[in-house]
Design an enzyme around this catalytic site. Structure first.
Site, PDB file in Angstrom:
ATOM      1  N   ASP A 164      95.733  15.006  23.740  1.00  0.00           N
ATOM      2  CA  ASP A 164      95.933  14.405  22.419  1.00  0.00           C
ATOM      3  C   ASP A 164      97.416  14.510  22.055  1.00  0.00           C
ATOM      4  OD1 ASP A 164      96.218  17.068  21.891  1.00  0.00           O
ATOM      5  OD2 ASP A 164      94.485  17.234  20.587  1.00  0.00           O
ATOM      6  N   GLY A 210      89.726   9.618  13.104  1.00  0.00           N
ATOM      7  CA  GLY A 210      89.440   9.836  11.696  1.00  0.00           C
ATOM      8  C   GLY A 210      87.975   9.751  11.321  1.00  0.00           C
ATOM      9  N   ASP A 221      84.922  12.773  23.144  1.00  0.00           N
ATOM     10  CA  ASP A 221      85.217  14.192  23.359  1.00  0.00           C
ATOM     11  C   ASP A 221      84.743  14.923  22.128  1.00  0.00           C
ATOM     12  OD1 ASP A 221      87.614  13.452  21.545  1.00  0.00           O
ATOM     13  OD2 ASP A 221      87.696  15.630  21.688  1.00  0.00           O
ATOM     14  N   CYS A 227      65.966  20.476  32.722  1.00  0.00           N
ATOM     15  CA  CYS A 227      67.402  20.478  33.045  1.00  0.00           C
ATOM     16  C   CYS A 227      67.621  20.962  34.471  1.00  0.00           C
ATOM     17  CB  CYS A 227      68.132  21.381  32.058  1.00  0.00           C
ATOM     18  SG  CYS A 227      69.891  21.558  32.398  1.00  0.00           S
ATOM     19  N   CYS A 286      70.602  22.140  35.607  1.00  0.00           N
ATOM     20  CA  CYS A 286      71.839  22.929  35.720  1.00  0.00           C
ATOM     21  C   CYS A 286      71.572  24.270  36.388  1.00  0.00           C
ATOM     22  CB  CYS A 286      72.506  23.100  34.353  1.00  0.00           C
ATOM     23  SG  CYS A 286      71.921  24.497  33.374  1.00  0.00           S
ATOM     24  N   CYS A 328      69.742  26.823  34.143  1.00  0.00           N
ATOM     25  CA  CYS A 328      68.300  26.600  34.001  1.00  0.00           C
ATOM     26  C   CYS A 328      67.573  26.840  35.319  1.00  0.00           C
ATOM     27  CB  CYS A 328      68.033  25.188  33.479  1.00  0.00           C
ATOM     28  SG  CYS A 328      68.417  25.038  31.710  1.00  0.00           S
ATOM     29  N   HIS A 375      75.459  25.250  30.583  1.00  0.00           N
ATOM     30  CA  HIS A 375      74.247  24.485  30.258  1.00  0.00           C
ATOM     31  C   HIS A 375      74.540  23.344  29.282  1.00  0.00           C
ATOM     32  CE1 HIS A 375      70.311  23.173  29.139  1.00  0.00           C
ATOM     33  NE2 HIS A 375      70.712  23.257  27.886  1.00  0.00           N
TER      34      HIS A 375
END
Lengths: 374, 374
Positions: free
Chosen positions: B90, B220, B270, B308, B310, B313, B339
């Site tokens: 940014d 914004g 993001d 899930c 991942c 998990c 996770h």
């Protein structure tokens, strides 16, 4: 538990311990996983990056939170934490003694208040074994009577005598429980006390080692005495300990302490030093300690220790770790912990190798020479 | 930067962005790595457990510490952090505006004091690009003139007009720098402002999109307005944005926000939500949010989300994660972060898949139905 001496070099021993969950090659350093996790790491980190064959859990902490009944319901420490190798749990006595308020020690046991919520609890030699049965650890430590120093010789003598009486109660209880089918695969270690006093150490060692324990620990050291006093006490005490059972020096220590005490016949160690120092910014290397926040590392592209094979040294620069430390990033704590534990575990592997080759004295010379040049 | 639309389903787009460091398939969620690390994770965690093609770095933080010159000396963000895929940075303006003391905005730029040590700094549209050249990010955001709400319509109008003037200065500076061989592989995005006001958004979008930027962001939003207002503003604004360049909605949002705004034609997102919420004990699942500290998880052997895939998990129980959270163990923060980010990245992959198959509406119905039944 099976115990076999693989090689001896002077007093230094390389042995193999077989528990229900792993084969442990000694000399061994056991990372401390206080509440069921080595701080900042998970079980996969241990398996993938460090491969310890045994880690520690703290009974006091696990008993208070989440509670040993919950750990039992989740399959014991192995099921709960997913670390499939061996666990050693302490008795909880040391933390009850040092972390709690209103500690009261009587012949029956220890009464204390939780440091978390002030609730009142009572540990007896039998109670701490019941907790450890629930935790399902591979090696359980017995409750001993600790003394706040300085203390009179009478108080120290009383503590040694009580520790022996508690040890007798512990081993009787454990063997009875095993007859009932409880803790069958769990082993039990006694703890030799006596400070740096030769007479007390001899009494404590002789009395405890006459009992049918699976292994013996030397407790009450690394509490502020000079290094030399610690080494002398270990050297004095080990001859009173059986050669055919593991010897565990509790709460020790620096890399130098590990080398000196392996040389004196110790097989097992644990200490918060590599993990705690990692979090505080002190990293261990083959050439001595690195204070990672130092300005000279700001643009240093080298790994923490160019001779280290850990995943952190193979990936990141000192500059990046310094930055993460200064920014207090959570990422830092894990990376530093992995490195320091790798250093400790690798040091033990090197010592084992040297003992197997009959070259411990040579190893030790090189170990110190590198640090002097660092 | 190459940009290609792979498929469109209603206003929803599946596109492919090629930067110098990675191929980014959209819609994409970019994990936030404020100071050069996604909090609690390292670059290997990202690569091994999450595989993001792009993450964010915060220019304000990196400029103050370790300093963009140091990052440059270490090979830019890619060399410093060892994350080899794309970085978006940014402008630093938002943090200068919100974290600092004594912020002063003038036609020239923003003057502020560091939240770390109180030192005085000045950001201009050119200066924040110079910093981002040092950081070596793949996508750079330009400085915009932010307004503290509530504000008068005059002040908002002034901020939009100034943002356009700064955008012109930014693009002129960047194209000139590129001619000099600086930032050649770096792309530059402008930021459309205007709050939830249709007229202002139209003016800002029209003016900025007439300039030669590589992509456009909607800034914004997600600052406290109702969800509906956010969605309406995005729906109103996107038609003024070019179809052949990426559209990035900054700082958004909840899983629902992602679905709603992908539907309205946004490509990139993001947000700190998955990482920050993880650390605060809120875990995202296909059936809604899980508050991991809840007593009902004390002996729950299920993973956070049974659907899930991942690593967390696939390995740990809710009971263990609850315990680590309650004990404030560092281990918890990393596992929860992995996770939550996995959930976010997987949600984006599912949306892309649905767009490619022309089944976005069906995906959206199922997404909400599961949460209603959760």
């Amino acid at each position: 538990m099976q115990f076999r001496i693989d090689a001896q070099d002077g007093a230094a021993r390389a042995a193999t311990i077989q528990t229900a969950h792993s084969v442990i090659q000694t000399p061994v350093f056991m990372p401390v996983g206080t509440v069921g996790a080595v701080k900042a790491l998970d079980a996969l980190d241990l398996q993938n990056h460090l491969s310890p064959q045994i880690i520690l859990g703290n009974t006091y902490h696990l008993y208070l939170r989440p509670g040993d009944e919950i750990v039992k319901a989740m399959g014991g420490l192995h099921g709960f934490t997913r670390f499939p190798k061996s666990f050693l749990t302490d008795s909880g006595g040391f933390q009850a003694f040092s972390l709690s308020d209103n500690v009261k020690i009587e012949e029956d046991g220890i009464t204390f208040r939780s440091h978390i919520d002030g609730s009142k609890h009572h540990f007896t030699p039998q109670k701490v074994l019941d907790i450890q049965y629930n935790l399902g650890s591979d090696i359980m430590m017995i409750l001993d009577d600790l003394v706040a120093l300085p203390a009179t010789r009478e108080r120290i003598r009383e503590s040694i005598e009580r520790t022996t009486r508690w040890a007798q109660r512990s081993i009787d209880y454990h063997r009875r429980k095993q007859m009932e089918g409880i803790g069958v695969d769990q082993n039990i270690f006694a703890i030799i006390q006596g400070g740096t006093d030769k007479e007390f150490r001899k009494i404590s060692a002789t009395e405890l080692c006459a009992l049918d324990f699976d292994g013996f620990a030397i407790g009450g050291l690394s509490v502020g005495e000079a290094n030399r006093e610690m080494y002398d006490t270990v050297e004095w005490t080990t001859p009173f300990m059986p050669t055919d059972k593991p010897r565990y020096l509790m709460g020790v220590g620096t890399p130098e302490d590990l080398v000196e005490n392996v040389e004196r016949g110790v097989d097992m160690f644990d200490c918060v030093m590599p993990t705690r120092n990692a979090r505080n910014g002190t990293l261990f290397t083959s050439f001595g300690k690195v204070t990672i926040k130092a300005a000279r590392y700001a643009t240093d592209e080298e790994p923490i220790d160019p001779e280290c094979g850990c995943i952190v040294c193979r990936t990141y620069s000192r500059a990046y770790l310094r930055h993460l430390f200064r920014a207090k990033e959570l990422t830092y704590f894990r990376l530093a912990t992995i490195h320091n534990l790798y250093y400790y575990l690798d040091l033990m592997r090197q010592m084992r190798e040297a003992i197997l080759e009959g070259k411990f004295a040579e190893f030790k010379r090189k170990f110190y020479r590198k640090r002097d040049n660092g």
